[in-house]
Design a protein around this motif. Structure first.
Motif, PDB file in Angstrom:
ATOM      1  N   SER A 134       0.829  -1.206   0.000  1.00  0.00           N
ATOM      2  CA  SER A 134       0.000   0.000   0.000  1.00  0.00           C
ATOM      3  C   SER A 134       0.862   1.254   0.000  1.00  0.00           C
ATOM      4  O   SER A 134       0.554   2.239  -0.669  1.00  0.00           O
ATOM      5  N   THR A 135       1.982   1.202   0.743  1.00  0.00           N
ATOM      6  CA  THR A 135       2.845   2.372   0.880  1.00  0.00           C
ATOM      7  C   THR A 135       3.511   2.728  -0.445  1.00  0.00           C
ATOM      8  O   THR A 135       3.424   3.869  -0.913  1.00  0.00           O
ATOM      9  N   VAL A 136       4.169   1.750  -1.074  1.00  0.00           N
ATOM     10  CA  VAL A 136       4.942   2.078  -2.278  1.00  0.00           C
ATOM     11  C   VAL A 136       4.051   2.231  -3.509  1.00  0.00           C
ATOM     12  O   VAL A 136       4.327   3.070  -4.379  1.00  0.00           O
ATOM     13  N   ILE A 137       2.970   1.451  -3.597  1.00  0.00           N
ATOM     14  CA  ILE A 137       2.041   1.617  -4.719  1.00  0.00           C
ATOM     15  C   ILE A 137       1.372   2.979  -4.619  1.00  0.00           C
ATOM     16  O   ILE A 137       1.280   3.724  -5.590  1.00  0.00           O
ATOM     17  N   GLY A 138       0.905   3.326  -3.410  1.00  0.00           N
ATOM     18  CA  GLY A 138       0.235   4.616  -3.219  1.00  0.00           C
ATOM     19  C   GLY A 138       1.151   5.792  -3.469  1.00  0.00           C
ATOM     20  O   GLY A 138       0.762   6.775  -4.098  1.00  0.00           O
ATOM     21  N   ASN A 139       2.395   5.692  -2.986  1.00  0.00           N
ATOM     22  CA  ASN A 139       3.344   6.793  -3.182  1.00  0.00           C
ATOM     23  C   ASN A 139       3.666   6.974  -4.667  1.00  0.00           C
ATOM     24  O   ASN A 139       3.751   8.100  -5.157  1.00  0.00           O
ATOM     25  N   ALA A 140       3.850   5.864  -5.391  1.00  0.00           N
ATOM     26  CA  ALA A 140       4.132   5.951  -6.823  1.00  0.00           C
ATOM     27  C   ALA A 140       2.944   6.546  -7.580  1.00  0.00           C
ATOM     28  O   ALA A 140       3.122   7.400  -8.466  1.00  0.00           O
ATOM     29  N   ILE A 141       1.735   6.129  -7.232  1.00  0.00           N
ATOM     30  CA  ILE A 141       0.543   6.687  -7.885  1.00  0.00           C
ATOM     31  C   ILE A 141       0.450   8.184  -7.615  1.00  0.00           C
ATOM     32  O   ILE A 141       0.104   8.976  -8.497  1.00  0.00           O
ATOM     33  N   ALA A 142       0.770   8.596  -6.390  1.00  0.00           N
ATOM     34  CA  ALA A 142       0.764  10.029  -6.059  1.00  0.00           C
ATOM     35  C   ALA A 142       1.747  10.786  -6.949  1.00  0.00           C
ATOM     36  O   ALA A 142       1.433  11.862  -7.486  1.00  0.00           O
ATOM     37  N   ASN A 143       2.952  10.228  -7.131  1.00  0.00           N
ATOM     38  CA  ASN A 143       3.952  10.869  -8.006  1.00  0.00           C
ATOM     39  C   ASN A 143       3.454  10.952  -9.449  1.00  0.00           C
ATOM     40  O   ASN A 143       3.648  11.964 -10.136  1.00  0.00           O
ATOM     41  N   ILE A 144       2.815   9.885  -9.906  1.00  0.00           N
ATOM     42  CA  ILE A 144       2.307   9.848 -11.285  1.00  0.00           C
ATOM     43  C   ILE A 144       1.179  10.854 -11.469  1.00  0.00           C
ATOM     44  O   ILE A 144       1.115  11.549 -12.494  1.00  0.00           O
TER      45      ILE A 144
END
Length: 571
Positions: free
Chosen positions: A139-149
């Protein structure tokens, strides 16, 4: 404008002259294909769906269309059956692609689609008083990457860590601490000791079922504001956050809000009142529910028979709060696949309440992190701690650096970037709905399709720029023949595709699109490096090839950043 957009514009104009005005350049762009063999062209356009409008066979249409397609960025057009195969003027396209990247730098691939509108993203959200396990990594890394995208697409992401800081488990933990806890031990190693107490509670309850009743009683005291219960709960929460922040800092993940479940305690009565006013609450076995029969879903439980509210009530309150606070364009919930029904019910209840904006709320599900093919369980103590995994990864990289490059100036920082990157990339290269089986061997292998492989390609490219004395230029002018190899053209083609990859990743909330892309780019660059003499003796040829390398550096660095990884310039 990319060369594919230019091609689409030419085709749309040519079709218009043939009497087909129904296909816009955007529609044509969506129809463009990449031939399976480069010898067949760089871009292909199928003519099947034009047959009805023009009342001609597709091969005949292709022949007519090919005769009207010429000029930059095209070198040649061929009709092959029902397809128009297009060959690009590679030198023209190379100058355009490299020039665009070197001019735009880290903004290459950005868009203003979001127009600055906010997108709250619910991510990470671990339970306090429990360890930050590998299960929370996803959840942490998927969510953070989606936020960056999303930010790359012109939105303003709002990263929300919706902490699990409320519920009957805290009554159990209070009971466990009061029976067996040691304040000094908790202060020394808070998460480890609290986990031990939590596991012991569930072991002891098998012999003494009354402990469950005591746990419920203490949670009721906590809800009623009992001073001792409140003190212990706040202490558990504060200590947990301190420990969590060490891990977030290590992964370079930051949040705009850490409002957890407890934050909404005073906001749930409003939800119940609104549902009553709208006539949506019905009684079922003493509980209050919202009926969802028309959607073929079980009823959404709002209030238990004892008057206690539930997750749904809390999430409805959170949705209202977030819409009123952010007026969001979209609201994303990066939460495991097992919660799919919960979110389907949540959105349907909001829809029945008359909130049209609920259509812009999306559950971003993901598969589980497994160990030996089984789900990890904090309750049973079968958990792999993320902190330990990150520490081990960093340690392993440090050993490699000491062996391969002991004179590296910033060894500790590079070891952290590469070690943490290995763990993050191992997750994000996988499509998020797939389960990921935890494996030390696979996680910490620094060869093949891994984060360190991509980071090393970036560092190698940076080294080439230093050795070649590369000086950034305001304009790109390529020496004739400098980039006419198939290896160079493969790199240029991939570089041009980066904005499209970002767009797909954003549309599908799928960081693995970028993970796969940077692997492809690193591999393609390495083939170019192995087969082309980049630091050629001819200055103009060397300068041209270094400009391509500089474009690779810019795109690899940005691709890694979007995934949450650093891009070391030396390794």
């Amino acid at each position: 404008m990319s060369y594919k957009h230019q091609v689409a514009e030419k085709i749309a104009a040519a079709l218009s002259s043939l009497g087909v005005d129904t296909l816009t350049k955007e529609a044509v762009y969506g129809m463009l294909e990449t031939p399976p063999n480069p010898a067949m062209g760089d871009v292909a356009f199928p003519c099947f769906q034009l047959a009805k409008a023009l009342r001609k066979a597709p091969p005949m249409i292709a022949a007519e269309l090919a005769g009207q397609l010429f000029g930059a960025p095209l070198r040649e057009s061929q009709a092959v059956g029902p397809y128009v195969n297009l060959f690009l003027d590679q030198e023209n396209v190379a100058e355009q692609v490299i020039g665009t990247i070197l001019t735009q730098g880290s903004t290459y691939g950005s868009s203003n689609l979001g127009e600055g509108r906010k997108v709250p993203i619910d991510l990470s959200s671990p339970n306090i008083a429990k360890p930050f396990s590998m299960g929370h990594l996803r959840s942490t890394v998927i969510g953070n990457a989606i936020a960056n995208i999303m930010e790359k697409q012109g939105y303003e992401p709002v990263r929300i860590n919706h902490l699990g800081d409320w519920g009957t488990q805290f009554g159990k933990l209070i009971v466990a601490y009061r029976l067996w806890g040691d304040e000094a031990k908790v202060k020394a190693e808070p998460i480890k000791e609290l986990l031990s107490l939590y596991v012991r509670f569930h072991e002891e309850v098998e012999n003494d079922p009354t402990l469950e009743d005591q746990g419920r009683e203490w949670f009721k005291k906590l809800e009623d504001g009992d001073e001792e219960a409140q003190h212990l709960w706040k202490w558990f929460r504060d200590e947990s956050l301190k420990e969590f922040m060490k891990i977030y800092d290590l992964m370079n993940v930051a949040f705009d809000s850490t409002h957890g479940e407890a934050f909404y305690n005073d906001k749930m009565d409003r939800v119940v009142t609104l549902l009553e006013e709208k006539g949506l609450l019905t009684e079922s076995d003493g509980a209050m529910v919202v009926n969802l029969d028309e959607y073929n879903m079980p009823p959404c439980l709002i209030k238990k028979s004892d008057g206690a509210t539930l997750y749904a009530t809390r999430d409805l309150a959170a949705a209202l709060f977030r819409h009123e606070s952010y007026d969001f364009a979209k609201a994303l919930y990066v939460v495991g696949n097992e919660q799919r029904l919960h979110f389907q019910q949540l959105y349907k209840v909001l829809e029945k309440m008359g909130y049209a904006w609920s259509a812009n709320m999306h559950h971003i599900p993901f598969g589980m992190m497994l160990k030996d093919g089984k789900k990890m369980s904090t309750r049973k103590g079968k958990v792999v701690l993320l902190e330990e995994v990150l520490a081990q990864a960093i340690s392993d990289v440090q050993k490699v650096i000491e062996e391969k490059n002991p004179t590296l100036s910033n060894k500790e920082e590079v070891a952290r970037q590469v070690g943490v990157g290995a763990v993050i990339f191992h997750d994000l290269k996988n499509f998020r709905l797939n389960d990921v089986n935890f494996s030390w061997e696979e996680m910490l292998t620094f060869e093949g399709e891994t984060g360190p492989y991509v980071q090393y390609a970036h560092a190698r490219a940076c080294s080439l720029l230093r050795r070649g004395g590369y000086q950034p230029a305001t304009t790109v002018s390529l020496a004739s023949g400098a980039l006419d190899s198939k290896e160079a053209w493969a790199v240029i083609t991939l570089l041009n595709a980066f904005p499209e990859v970002i767009e797909r990743a954003a549309d599908n909330f799928d960081p693995s699109q970028i993970g796969k892309y940077v692997i492809d780019l690193a591999q393609t660059f390495n083939k170019f490096y192995a087969n082309v003499r980049i630091l050629a003796e001819e200055e103009d040829v060397k300068a041209s090839r270094l400009q391509l390398v500089a474009a690779v550096v810019a795109v690899l660095k940005e691709g890694l950043r979007l995934l949450g990884l650093a891009a070391p310039e030396e390794m």
